[in-house]
Design a protein around this motif. Structure first.
Motif, PDB file in Angstrom:
ATOM      1  N   VAL A 182      52.167 -26.334   8.246  1.00 19.67           N
ATOM      2  CA  VAL A 182      51.039 -26.381   9.176  1.00 19.67           C
ATOM      3  C   VAL A 182      50.244 -25.078   9.089  1.00 19.67           C
ATOM      4  O   VAL A 182      49.012 -25.091   9.172  1.00 19.67           O
ATOM      5  CB  VAL A 182      51.532 -26.645  10.607  1.00 19.67           C
ATOM      6  CG1 VAL A 182      50.367 -26.607  11.595  1.00 19.67           C
ATOM      7  CG2 VAL A 182      52.240 -27.997  10.689  1.00 19.67           C
ATOM      8  N   ALA A 183      50.932 -23.974   8.884  1.00 13.13           N
ATOM      9  CA  ALA A 183      50.238 -22.680   8.761  1.00 13.13           C
ATOM     10  C   ALA A 183      49.296 -22.674   7.561  1.00 13.13           C
ATOM     11  O   ALA A 183      48.176 -22.138   7.639  1.00 13.13           O
ATOM     12  CB  ALA A 183      51.261 -21.552   8.633  1.00 13.13           C
ATOM     13  N   SER A 184      49.720 -23.273   6.445  1.00 15.82           N
ATOM     14  CA  SER A 184      48.854 -23.361   5.261  1.00 15.82           C
ATOM     15  C   SER A 184      47.618 -24.192   5.565  1.00 15.82           C
ATOM     16  O   SER A 184      46.496 -23.850   5.147  1.00 15.82           O
ATOM     17  CB  SER A 184      49.620 -23.985   4.094  1.00 15.82           C
ATOM     18  OG  SER A 184      50.719 -23.198   3.719  1.00 15.82           O
ATOM     19  N   ILE A 185      47.815 -25.291   6.277  1.00 19.36           N
ATOM     20  CA  ILE A 185      46.700 -26.175   6.615  1.00 19.36           C
ATOM     21  C   ILE A 185      45.722 -25.452   7.544  1.00 19.36           C
ATOM     22  O   ILE A 185      44.498 -25.516   7.358  1.00 19.36           O
ATOM     23  CB  ILE A 185      47.228 -27.473   7.261  1.00 19.36           C
ATOM     24  CG1 ILE A 185      48.036 -28.279   6.235  1.00 19.36           C
ATOM     25  CG2 ILE A 185      46.080 -28.311   7.827  1.00 19.36           C
ATOM     26  CD1 ILE A 185      48.850 -29.408   6.827  1.00 19.36           C
ATOM     27  N   GLU A 186      46.241 -24.744   8.524  1.00 17.72           N
ATOM     28  CA  GLU A 186      45.372 -24.010   9.446  1.00 17.72           C
ATOM     29  C   GLU A 186      44.568 -22.938   8.717  1.00 17.72           C
ATOM     30  O   GLU A 186      43.361 -22.785   8.955  1.00 17.72           O
ATOM     31  CB  GLU A 186      46.208 -23.383  10.559  1.00 17.72           C
ATOM     32  CG  GLU A 186      46.803 -24.394  11.525  1.00 17.72           C
ATOM     33  CD  GLU A 186      47.423 -23.722  12.736  1.00 17.72           C
ATOM     34  OE1 GLU A 186      46.676 -23.119  13.530  1.00 17.72           O
ATOM     35  OE2 GLU A 186      48.652 -23.801  12.887  1.00 17.72           O
ATOM     36  N   ALA A 187      45.211 -22.195   7.831  1.00 15.39           N
ATOM     37  CA  ALA A 187      44.513 -21.132   7.105  1.00 15.39           C
ATOM     38  C   ALA A 187      43.400 -21.700   6.233  1.00 15.39           C
ATOM     39  O   ALA A 187      42.282 -21.157   6.183  1.00 15.39           O
ATOM     40  CB  ALA A 187      45.509 -20.343   6.254  1.00 15.39           C
ATOM     41  N   ALA A 188      43.687 -22.811   5.545  1.00 14.32           N
ATOM     42  CA  ALA A 188      42.677 -23.439   4.691  1.00 14.32           C
ATOM     43  C   ALA A 188      41.531 -23.999   5.526  1.00 14.32           C
ATOM     44  O   ALA A 188      40.354 -23.898   5.146  1.00 14.32           O
ATOM     45  CB  ALA A 188      43.315 -24.538   3.849  1.00 14.32           C
ATOM     46  N   ALA A 189      41.857 -24.607   6.669  1.00 16.98           N
ATOM     47  CA  ALA A 189      40.822 -25.159   7.546  1.00 16.98           C
ATOM     48  C   ALA A 189      39.910 -24.058   8.075  1.00 16.98           C
ATOM     49  O   ALA A 189      38.680 -24.232   8.156  1.00 16.98           O
ATOM     50  CB  ALA A 189      41.460 -25.918   8.703  1.00 16.98           C
ATOM     51  N   GLU A 190      40.482 -22.927   8.424  1.00 15.61           N
ATOM     52  CA  GLU A 190      39.667 -21.799   8.902  1.00 15.61           C
ATOM     53  C   GLU A 190      38.714 -21.308   7.812  1.00 15.61           C
ATOM     54  O   GLU A 190      37.553 -20.990   8.085  1.00 15.61           O
ATOM     55  CB  GLU A 190      40.574 -20.657   9.358  1.00 15.61           C
ATOM     56  CG  GLU A 190      41.246 -20.918  10.684  1.00 15.61           C
ATOM     57  CD  GLU A 190      41.895 -19.670  11.247  1.00 15.61           C
ATOM     58  OE1 GLU A 190      41.163 -18.738  11.644  1.00 15.61           O
ATOM     59  OE2 GLU A 190      43.137 -19.627  11.292  1.00 15.61           O
TER      60      GLU A 190
END
Length: 266
Positions: free
Chosen positions: A190-198
């Motif tokens: 989820v952290a990877s997804i959040e970073a990419a989304a940001e």
């Protein structure tokens, strides 16, 4: 002597006959939603249940065989399996909505084809897919340009961007984790997804973030991401779950699930 001590295991059992019974309302008294889930999917059911906790709404799933590797050929092979899979969901009992859980297959096969397959088995049920739910979400949120994030191969990722553009949704920026094995996609943090989304949200012209693929875990991050980046966030499971509810006539406002769940279908 107690009754227990007097009982002999070899004694003839006492037949009490037929007991009185009353039939209760079904678990899905407000909405019964059928989910066609890919055999390799590890996420879709979990996210539906985490997003929708209201009483009287029930989900019933059947698994559809698919190849773990996501390619145009394996996606097309899914098509003829949709109707037989749908037939396995509560035969003889009504479903308000049937949701087909594969974004890339919907894009490859076309929404109309998917709907036709579902209606072979469930002619009276409303239908949705991740693509259908996403498009309805963009309209409801008044969004015309998205940042697109996927785990697909660069080829399929570019095809999906073109698909949304063909539906009058601009894609100023898109990115992929390039994890075409569906079993690996489900493990992307989820952290990877959040970073990419940001990172996508920071690109000029992006009005909302759409995270594509029912295997990606996004639902738990939607509200905190929206608070951080200041624009709407949705995903394949998130948008399809919202659309399933609204198609079933459930208008409950669920702000804890993000901006989209505060609204009805536009």
């Amino acid at each position: 002597m107690s009754a227990l001590a007097a009982f002999s295991p070899s004694a003839e059992p006492l037949d009490l006959g037929v007991m009185a019974s009353m039939l209760d309302a079904p678990l899905g008294s407000r909405a019964a939603i059928g989910l066609v889930v890919l055999a390799t999917d590890q996420t879709l059911e979990h996210e539906y249940r985490s997003l929708i906790r209201a009483p009287g709404i029930a989900f019933y799933e059947a698994r559809l065989f698919n190849d773990a590797e996501i390619t145009p050929e394996t996606l097309r092979a899914i098509g003829p399996r949709i109707a037989p899979c749908t037939e396995l969901i509560l035969p003889g009992l009504p479903l308000d909505v049937v949701a087909f859980g594969c974004t890339s297959a919907t894009m490859t096969l076309g929404e109309d084809y998917v709907f036709d397959q579902i209606r072979m088995a469930r002619p009276g049920s409303a239908c949705t897919t991740p693509v259908t739910g996403a498009l309805a979400a963009f309209t409801t949120l008044n969004v015309g340009r998205i940042g697109l994030l996927t785990p697909y191969s660069p080829l399929i990722n570019a095809n999906l961007a073109r698909y949304f553009q063909s539906r009058d949704i601009g894609v100023p920026a898109y990115a992929t984790f390039d994890r075409p094995d569906d079993r690996e996609a489900a493990l992307i943090s989820v952290a990877s997804i959040e970073a990419a989304a940001e990172r996508l949200a920071a690109q000029p012209g992006v009005e909302a973030i759409f995270v594509s693929c029912t295997s990606l875990r996004v639902a738990e991050a939607v509200t905190r991401l929206e608070a951080r980046i200041g624009i709407p966030v949705t995903s394949s499971n998130h948008a399809m779950a919202w659309h399933s509810l609204r198609l079933a006539g459930v208008a409950d406002v669920m702000p804890e699930a993000g901006r989209l769940f505060e609204r009805g279908i536009a």
